[in-house]
Design a protein around this motif. Sequence first.
Motif, mmCIF file in Angstrom:
data_model
loop_
_atom_site.group_PDB
_atom_site.id
_atom_site.type_symbol
_atom_site.label_atom_id
_atom_site.label_comp_id
_atom_site.label_asym_id
_atom_site.label_seq_id
_atom_site.Cartn_x
_atom_site.Cartn_y
_atom_site.Cartn_z
ATOM 1 N N ILE A 11 44.731 -24.700 35.425
ATOM 2 C CA ILE A 11 44.743 -24.141 34.073
ATOM 3 C C ILE A 11 44.074 -22.779 34.117
ATOM 4 N N GLN A 12 44.726 -21.764 33.575
ATOM 5 C CA GLN A 12 44.144 -20.430 33.524
ATOM 6 C C GLN A 12 42.994 -20.450 32.529
ATOM 7 N N SER A 13 41.886 -19.792 32.878
ATOM 8 C CA SER A 13 40.680 -19.834 32.047
ATOM 9 C C SER A 13 40.047 -18.456 31.929
ATOM 10 N N GLN A 14 39.465 -18.178 30.774
ATOM 11 C CA GLN A 14 38.723 -16.933 30.552
ATOM 12 C C GLN A 14 37.219 -17.191 30.565
ATOM 13 N N HIS A 15 36.786 -18.336 31.063
ATOM 14 C CA HIS A 15 35.365 -18.699 31.044
ATOM 15 C C HIS A 15 34.523 -17.628 31.735
ATOM 16 N N ILE A 16 33.342 -17.387 31.188
ATOM 17 C CA ILE A 16 32.448 -16.348 31.702
ATOM 18 C C ILE A 16 32.026 -16.598 33.149
ATOM 19 N N LYS A 17 32.066 -17.851 33.594
ATOM 20 C CA LYS A 17 31.629 -18.131 34.972
ATOM 21 C C LYS A 17 32.515 -17.437 36.004
ATOM 22 N N PHE A 18 33.722 -17.060 35.628
ATOM 23 C CA PHE A 18 34.607 -16.353 36.557
ATOM 24 C C PHE A 18 34.313 -14.854 36.608
ATOM 25 N N PRO A 24 24.858 -12.897 48.646
ATOM 26 C CA PRO A 24 24.790 -13.933 49.682
ATOM 27 C C PRO A 24 23.560 -14.829 49.485
ATOM 28 N N GLY A 25 23.717 -16.111 49.803
ATOM 29 C CA GLY A 25 22.603 -17.048 49.773
ATOM 30 C C GLY A 25 22.288 -17.632 48.414
ATOM 31 N N THR A 26 23.010 -17.229 47.380
ATOM 32 C CA THR A 26 22.743 -17.743 46.033
ATOM 33 C C THR A 26 23.132 -19.224 45.928
ATOM 34 N N ALA A 27 22.240 -20.015 45.324
ATOM 35 C CA ALA A 27 22.575 -21.409 44.993
ATOM 36 C C ALA A 27 23.370 -21.372 43.695
ATOM 37 N N VAL A 28 24.673 -21.390 43.798
ATOM 38 C CA VAL A 28 25.534 -21.193 42.629
ATOM 39 C C VAL A 28 25.610 -22.459 41.766
ATOM 40 N N PRO A 29 25.781 -22.288 40.462
ATOM 41 C CA PRO A 29 25.802 -23.439 39.556
ATOM 42 C C PRO A 29 27.116 -24.219 39.569
ATOM 43 N N ASP A 30 28.171 -23.617 40.088
ATOM 44 C CA ASP A 30 29.480 -24.275 40.050
ATOM 45 C C ASP A 30 30.052 -24.469 41.450
ATOM 46 N N GLY A 32 33.334 -24.945 43.887
ATOM 47 C CA GLY A 32 34.667 -24.380 43.791
ATOM 48 C C GLY A 32 35.002 -23.455 44.936
ATOM 49 N N ILE A 33 36.058 -22.694 44.759
ATOM 50 C CA ILE A 33 36.488 -21.707 45.739
ATOM 51 C C ILE A 33 35.920 -20.358 45.325
ATOM 52 N N TYR A 34 35.210 -19.734 46.238
ATOM 53 C CA TYR A 34 34.625 -18.425 45.999
ATOM 54 C C TYR A 34 35.300 -17.402 46.904
ATOM 55 N N ARG A 35 35.394 -16.175 46.408
ATOM 56 C CA ARG A 35 36.058 -15.082 47.113
ATOM 57 C C ARG A 35 35.072 -13.941 47.300
ATOM 58 N N CYS A 36 35.044 -13.369 48.513
ATOM 59 C CA CYS A 36 34.241 -12.173 48.768
ATOM 60 C C CYS A 36 34.942 -11.001 48.081
ATOM 61 N N THR A 37 34.222 -10.309 47.186
ATOM 62 C CA THR A 37 34.843 -9.216 46.438
ATOM 63 C C THR A 37 35.142 -8.018 47.330
ATOM 64 N N THR A 65 29.323 -3.978 50.278
ATOM 65 C CA THR A 65 28.396 -5.106 50.347
ATOM 66 C C THR A 65 29.119 -6.426 50.087
ATOM 67 N N VAL A 66 28.558 -7.487 50.661
ATOM 68 C CA VAL A 66 29.109 -8.824 50.446
ATOM 69 C C VAL A 66 28.660 -9.329 49.074
ATOM 70 N N CYS A 67 29.626 -9.773 48.296
ATOM 71 C CA CYS A 67 29.364 -10.284 46.958
ATOM 72 C C CYS A 67 30.424 -11.359 46.705
ATOM 73 N N TRP A 68 30.062 -12.424 46.011
ATOM 74 C CA TRP A 68 30.991 -13.547 45.825
ATOM 75 C C TRP A 68 31.311 -13.765 44.356
ATOM 76 N N GLU A 69 32.561 -14.174 44.097
ATOM 77 C CA GLU A 69 32.968 -14.530 42.738
ATOM 78 C C GLU A 69 33.749 -15.844 42.786
ATOM 79 N N LEU A 70 33.573 -16.628 41.751
ATOM 80 C CA LEU A 70 34.283 -17.913 41.622
ATOM 81 C C LEU A 70 35.734 -17.638 41.243
ATOM 82 N N ILE A 71 36.686 -18.262 41.964
ATOM 83 C CA ILE A 71 38.096 -18.057 41.603
ATOM 84 C C ILE A 71 38.786 -19.348 41.165
ATOM 85 N N VAL A 72 38.320 -20.509 41.660
ATOM 86 C CA VAL A 72 38.882 -21.795 41.246
ATOM 87 C C VAL A 72 37.750 -22.804 41.189
ATOM 88 N N CYS A 73 37.660 -23.581 40.120
ATOM 89 C CA CYS A 73 36.621 -24.612 40.076
ATOM 90 C C CYS A 73 37.222 -25.918 39.569
#
Length: 76
Positions: A11-18, A24-30, A32-37, A65-73
């Motif tokens: 389901i496509q979502s506009q949730h702020i978590k995306f 790097p090293g963050t204990a993420v709250p969700d 899922g699949i994360y993507r290096c930006t 720099t390495v940075c991660w974003e949630l793409i699927v949860c």
Amino acid sequence: MAHYQNASFLIQSQHIKFDKKYPPGTAVPDAGIYRCTGCGHEIVIANGQALPMQNQHQHAFEFGTVCWELIVCPVD
Ligand SMILES: [Zn+2]
């Protein structure tokens, strides 16, 4: 880029978590699949897991720099 077979399972979502970006090293709250930006590399993070440390994911200098974003949860 993440692949799937059956679009009815996503389901496509506009949730702020995306919109959030995590270093790097963050204990993420969700889970899922994360993507290096920078380079687009994708990883799976389970509940309670942290993102890879700086020395666990490295890419070419031109990707910045390495940075991660949630793409699927998963939905609970
Ligand atoms: Zn990368």
